[in-house]
Design a protein around this motif. Structure first.
Motif, short mmCIF file in Angstrom:
data_model
loop_
_atom_site.label_atom_id
_atom_site.label_comp_id
_atom_site.label_asym_id
_atom_site.label_seq_id
_atom_site.Cartn_x
_atom_site.Cartn_y
_atom_site.Cartn_z
N TYR A 200 0.88 -1.17 0.00
CA TYR A 200 0.00 0.00 0.00
C TYR A 200 0.92 1.22 0.00
O TYR A 200 1.17 1.81 1.05
N SER A 201 1.49 1.52 -1.18
CA SER A 201 2.46 2.62 -1.23
C SER A 201 2.16 3.57 -2.39
O SER A 201 2.94 3.70 -3.31
N PRO A 202 0.98 4.25 -2.33
CA PRO A 202 0.73 5.29 -3.31
C PRO A 202 1.69 6.45 -3.09
O PRO A 202 2.22 6.57 -1.98
N PRO A 203 2.02 7.28 -4.06
CA PRO A 203 1.38 7.31 -5.37
C PRO A 203 2.06 6.47 -6.44
O PRO A 203 1.60 6.49 -7.57
N SER A 204 3.16 5.70 -6.13
CA SER A 204 3.74 4.91 -7.23
C SER A 204 2.87 3.68 -7.49
O SER A 204 2.62 3.34 -8.64
N VAL A 205 2.40 3.00 -6.45
CA VAL A 205 1.46 1.89 -6.65
C VAL A 205 0.05 2.47 -6.65
O VAL A 205 -0.34 3.18 -5.73
N LEU A 206 -0.70 2.18 -7.72
CA LEU A 206 -2.04 2.77 -7.89
C LEU A 206 -3.17 1.76 -7.78
O LEU A 206 -4.31 2.14 -7.54
N HIS A 207 -2.84 0.46 -8.01
CA HIS A 207 -3.88 -0.57 -8.05
C HIS A 207 -3.45 -1.78 -7.26
O HIS A 207 -2.28 -2.16 -7.31
N TRP A 208 -4.41 -2.37 -6.54
CA TRP A 208 -4.12 -3.58 -5.78
C TRP A 208 -5.05 -4.67 -6.30
O TRP A 208 -6.23 -4.71 -5.97
N PHE A 209 -4.44 -5.55 -7.12
CA PHE A 209 -5.19 -6.66 -7.72
C PHE A 209 -5.13 -7.87 -6.80
O PHE A 209 -4.31 -7.95 -5.89
N SER A 210 -5.99 -8.84 -7.10
CA SER A 210 -5.82 -10.19 -6.57
C SER A 210 -5.70 -11.08 -7.79
O SER A 210 -5.95 -10.63 -8.92
N ALA A 211 -5.31 -12.35 -7.57
CA ALA A 211 -5.19 -13.27 -8.71
C ALA A 211 -6.54 -13.34 -9.44
O ALA A 211 -6.60 -13.34 -10.67
N ALA A 212 -7.64 -13.35 -8.67
CA ALA A 212 -8.97 -13.48 -9.27
C ALA A 212 -9.35 -12.22 -10.06
O ALA A 212 -9.89 -12.31 -11.16
N SER A 213 -9.07 -11.04 -9.52
CA SER A 213 -9.49 -9.81 -10.21
C SER A 213 -8.69 -9.62 -11.50
O SER A 213 -9.20 -9.14 -12.51
N LEU A 214 -7.42 -10.03 -11.47
CA LEU A 214 -6.60 -9.91 -12.68
C LEU A 214 -7.09 -10.89 -13.76
O LEU A 214 -7.19 -10.54 -14.94
N ARG A 215 -7.42 -12.11 -13.32
CA ARG A 215 -7.92 -13.13 -14.25
C ARG A 215 -9.21 -12.64 -14.92
O ARG A 215 -9.40 -12.76 -16.11
N HIS A 216 -10.06 -12.02 -14.10
CA HIS A 216 -11.34 -11.52 -14.58
C HIS A 216 -11.13 -10.42 -15.63
O HIS A 216 -11.76 -10.41 -16.69
N LEU A 217 -10.20 -9.51 -15.34
CA LEU A 217 -9.94 -8.40 -16.26
C LEU A 217 -9.35 -8.92 -17.58
O LEU A 217 -9.75 -8.50 -18.66
#
Ligand SMILES: [Zn+2]
Length: 291
Positions: A200-217
């Motif tokens: 959780y290190s914004p502003p360089s990291v903007l999105h936090w995926f999970s394996a399932a959410s990435l697969r879905h996208l």
């Protein structure tokens, strides 16, 4: 109260908690977590300047120290790919100084990279002889198509992941692959640490995926996951110390890691043991769309 729609599914989102002065939001539809950034002007230049690769903090204490480890990381992924495909044309997105791409080239792949930091691009070209262009994936225009698009530690940084994946899809040959490595917010590490999780290190990291959410996208772009796993990730001791200081701050885990790692020399390779990073290999359908 700022209302922001989810960058993945366009549902409404709510604020979860603040980190480094930025709100982290969660989508009320798909649960995707993303940083609330309102000032995008010059974002990429601001975040991925030379300080990102040399200044410690959210980036690297000295990226060039990690050359051998990253070239080996590229070779390891190329060996993994040999289970699915012969070496062909690879496009590495966010190639930095070209180290991972070099690993692929050494294993027989025809290497092309894109990277927004011009200093890194110059290094990849002049020192490693690689074909790397200075741009982001969202800006990249080419009539070429690739057998493999590598997105190693990059999807969490996309300003607009949908637009980036749209471009990636157009650049992928029918039957071609995406190899993605990113952080897993559903991992035990992330869940146990909660708000203290170092990614959780914004502003360089903007999105936090999970394996399932990435697969879905990926599926929305007609790419199907064919394999996934956890990478053997080696980092320099100096990098582990930087994570402990900057990302875990005064948290007891940070103090513990710093205490243990302080006895190691900075250049010593250490294995990243936490379970919060994963890779996924997705394949595009072999049927070429009708022209
Ligand atoms: Zn959503």
């Amino acid at each position: 109260m700022i209302t922001m729609v989810c960058p993945l599914c366009k549902n409404t989102s709510r604020r979860l908690f603040q980190k480094h002065g930025y709100w982290i939001r969660e989508c009320e539809g798909c649960s995707h977590q993303f940083a609330e950034i309102t000032h995008w002007e010059g974002y990429v230049d601001r975040i991925y300047g030379d300080h990102y690769f040399r200044g410690g903090g959210a980036g690297y204490p000295d990226y060039f120290n990690e050359e051998k480890l990253l070239v080996a990381h590229g070779r390891r992924y190329a060996r993994l790919m040999s289970n699915y495909s012969k070496p062909g044309r690879v496009l590495d997105v966010g190639a930095a100084a070209g180290f991972i791409l070099k690993g692929f080239e050494e294993m027989g792949w025809i290497a092309k990279g894109i990277e927004p930091n011009i200093g890194m691009v110059n290094h990849a070209r002049s020192r490693l002889g690689l074909d790397v262009e200075a741009c982001t994936l969202e800006e990249f225009r080419s009539s070429d198509q690739y057998d493999l698009i590598c997105m190693i530690q990059v999807v969490a940084h996309f300003v607009d992941p949908r637009q980036a994946f749209r471009v990636a899809e157009q650049l992928t040959k029918p039957g071609g692959f995406w190899l993605i490595e990113t952080w897993d917010r559903r991992s035990w590490t992330a869940r146990c640490l909660g708000q203290l999780w170092h990614e959780y290190s914004p502003p360089s990291v903007l999105h936090w995926f999970s394996a399932a959410s990435l697969r879905h996208l990926a599926r929305e772009f007609e790419l199907r996951e064919v394999a996934h796993g956890r990478p053997m990730k080696w980092i320099r001791s100096s990098h582990a110390k930087a994570i402990a200081v900057d990302k875990l701050g005064g948290a007891s885990l940070g103090r513990l890691i710093l205490g243990v790692s302080s006895i190691f020399p900075n250049r010593l390779p250490v294995l990243y043991l936490m379970d919060d990073v994963f890779w996924a290999l997705c394949q595009k359908s072999s049927f070429a769309p009708e022209q």
